[in-house]
Design an enzyme around this catalytic site. Sequence first.
Site, short mmCIF file in Angstrom:
data_model
loop_
_atom_site.label_atom_id
_atom_site.label_comp_id
_atom_site.label_asym_id
_atom_site.label_seq_id
_atom_site.Cartn_x
_atom_site.Cartn_y
_atom_site.Cartn_z
CD GLU A 120 -2.73 0.80 2.33
OE1 GLU A 120 -2.76 -0.19 3.21
OE2 GLU A 120 -4.37 1.96 2.05
CG ASP A 212 -3.71 -18.04 -6.49
OD1 ASP A 212 -4.98 -17.50 -6.39
OD2 ASP A 212 -3.19 -18.12 -5.44
NE ARG A 223 -15.15 -8.28 -0.56
CZ ARG A 223 -15.82 -8.63 0.91
NH1 ARG A 223 -17.19 -7.79 1.65
NH2 ARG A 223 -15.32 -8.95 2.03
C1 FAD Z 1 -21.17 -9.95 1.91
C2 FAD Z 1 -19.98 -10.00 3.49
C3 FAD Z 1 -20.31 -9.64 4.63
C4 FAD Z 1 -19.17 -9.82 5.08
N1 FAD Z 1 -19.29 -9.05 6.46
C5 FAD Z 1 -18.25 -9.08 7.57
C6 FAD Z 1 -18.59 -8.73 8.81
O1 FAD Z 1 -18.87 -8.20 9.60
N2 FAD Z 1 -17.68 -8.39 9.99
C7 FAD Z 1 -16.13 -8.72 9.61
O2 FAD Z 1 -15.19 -9.40 10.14
N3 FAD Z 1 -15.97 -9.69 8.32
C8 FAD Z 1 -16.98 -9.89 7.16
N4 FAD Z 1 -17.25 -9.93 5.80
C9 FAD Z 1 -15.64 -10.63 5.75
C10 FAD Z 1 -15.16 -12.12 5.39
O3 FAD Z 1 -15.58 -12.60 6.77
C11 FAD Z 1 -14.27 -12.50 5.01
O4 FAD Z 1 -13.28 -12.66 6.30
C12 FAD Z 1 -14.04 -12.32 3.80
O5 FAD Z 1 -15.14 -12.07 2.87
C13 FAD Z 1 -12.63 -13.14 3.58
O6 FAD Z 1 -13.04 -14.65 2.62
P1 FAD Z 1 -11.90 -15.17 3.02
O7 FAD Z 1 -11.38 -15.45 4.48
O8 FAD Z 1 -12.70 -16.65 2.68
O9 FAD Z 1 -10.58 -15.22 1.85
P2 FAD Z 1 -9.53 -15.50 1.69
O10 FAD Z 1 -8.59 -14.48 3.38
O11 FAD Z 1 -8.68 -14.87 0.88
O12 FAD Z 1 -9.18 -16.88 2.22
C14 FAD Z 1 -9.21 -17.44 0.98
C15 FAD Z 1 -9.65 -19.16 1.92
O13 FAD Z 1 -8.43 -19.56 2.06
C16 FAD Z 1 -8.17 -20.57 3.23
N5 FAD Z 1 -7.40 -19.39 4.59
C17 FAD Z 1 -7.11 -18.00 4.59
N6 FAD Z 1 -6.84 -17.81 5.72
C18 FAD Z 1 -6.99 -18.46 6.71
C19 FAD Z 1 -6.77 -19.00 7.70
N7 FAD Z 1 -5.86 -18.23 8.68
N8 FAD Z 1 -6.84 -19.96 8.44
C20 FAD Z 1 -7.89 -21.35 7.63
N9 FAD Z 1 -8.12 -20.81 6.19
C21 FAD Z 1 -7.59 -19.87 5.74
C22 FAD Z 1 -10.08 -20.02 4.34
O14 FAD Z 1 -10.37 -21.39 2.79
C23 FAD Z 1 -10.31 -19.03 2.78
O15 FAD Z 1 -11.75 -19.31 2.14
C24 FAD Z 1 -18.26 -10.36 4.97
C25 FAD Z 1 -17.49 -10.60 3.57
C26 FAD Z 1 -18.52 -10.62 2.92
C27 FAD Z 1 -18.46 -11.76 1.73
#
Ligand code: FAD
Length: 302
Positions: A120, A212, A223
């Site tokens: 950033e 990726d 999103r």
């Molecule tokens: C409609 C919507 C509402 C939301 N509202 C909120 C909210 O109110 N508050 C809030 O805090 N967040 C909120 N989020 C964020 C959401 O909880 C996720 O943090 C965000 O969408 C990123 O998704 P992800 O963790 O799957 O993605 P990434 O971080 O890219 O991870 C991709 C995948 O990798 C794996 N992974 C990555 N890191 C880890 C880890 N440390 N441990 C285990 N597996 C891992 C998981 O399988 C994960 O699905 C919202 C998201 C959406 C789309």
Amino acid sequence: MSVTPEQQAEIDVQRTSPQNTLRAVSEGMERHLYSAIPILDHGFVRVVDYMGNDAAICQAARVSYGKGTKSVQNDEGLIRYLMRHWHSTPFEMCEIKLHVKLPVFVARQWIRHRTANVNEYSARYSILDREFYIPAREALAAQSEVNNQGRGELLSDEAAMQVLEILKGDAARCYDNYEQMISADGKEGLARELARMNLPANIYTQWYWKVDLHNLLHFLRLRADAHAQYEIRVYADAICKVVADWVPFAYKAFEDYRMGAVTMSAQMMSCLRRMLVGEEVTKENSGMSVREWREFEEVLAG
Ligand SMILES: Cc1cc2nc3c(=O)[nH]c(=O)nc-3n(C[C@H](O)[C@H](O)[C@H](O)COP(=O)(O)OP(=O)(O)OC[C@H]3O[C@@H](n4cnc5c(N)ncnc54)[C@H](O)[C@@H]3O)c2cc1C
């Protein structure tokens, strides 16, 4: 304005300096490379670099020595099979590096996607520009009554004008104070890393974001969804168009098996089967919660 004339000139120079390469290229992506796609009032997305194409996904899946391509039809079929069966690692062989300019409150949602590399713009080192996201009139809606995380009816003209005045006034006042605090003006100013703390969350920031294809599609699934906040969805929608040009087979499979698909719970499947044999299934005899039943009805309505 999303890019200044000087920045556009730099982009133009990059676009007029092609190089021969032995690497796999995507014709569709070459057309996007370096150009800024304007988003919101001052933001943009632009592709800085990429690796791989549809054939690279097949190459990885077949662990091949050469191009990995058999025939166009064969490649498309393989990609669709991989997507359908969640065989995801071949998609990780393609990468994209984006330069994104976005409001800080959008960046806060975006950064939750941890499976990317981010660098950033440093507001400790540099002075932030006087650029704030001021929503268009049609984006100013009231709190939704059915969804705590969403928008409902558009604000009235009067209420919208009031909101816009508040947003513009706050942005101008905060930035003036920011400038005043850091202003050297012959005297010692406050450090940039501290002065930035009074800036509102609608100020623009910038980053390089590398991810990726597998994790990018996961980001886009969440999103570019209709339930995502408008201000991040417009970025995701623009990236979807880029991905469709970059890896057309993979993107089509993503549309069919992710974006256009639905997940049904065991209860939903059971209700669906009962409906198919002519049974009258209601909210009361479905075994589902009120909310899940509503989601089920939405799925059936399409
Ligand atoms: C409609 C919507 C509402 C939301 N509202 C909120 C909210 O109110 N508050 C809030 O805090 N967040 C909120 N989020 C964020 C959401 O909880 C996720 O943090 C965000 O969408 C990123 O998704 P992800 O963790 O799957 O993605 P990434 O971080 O890219 O991870 C991709 C995948 O990798 C794996 N992974 C990555 N890191 C880890 C880890 N440390 N441990 C285990 N597996 C891992 C998981 O399988 C994960 O699905 C919202 C998201 C959406 C789309």
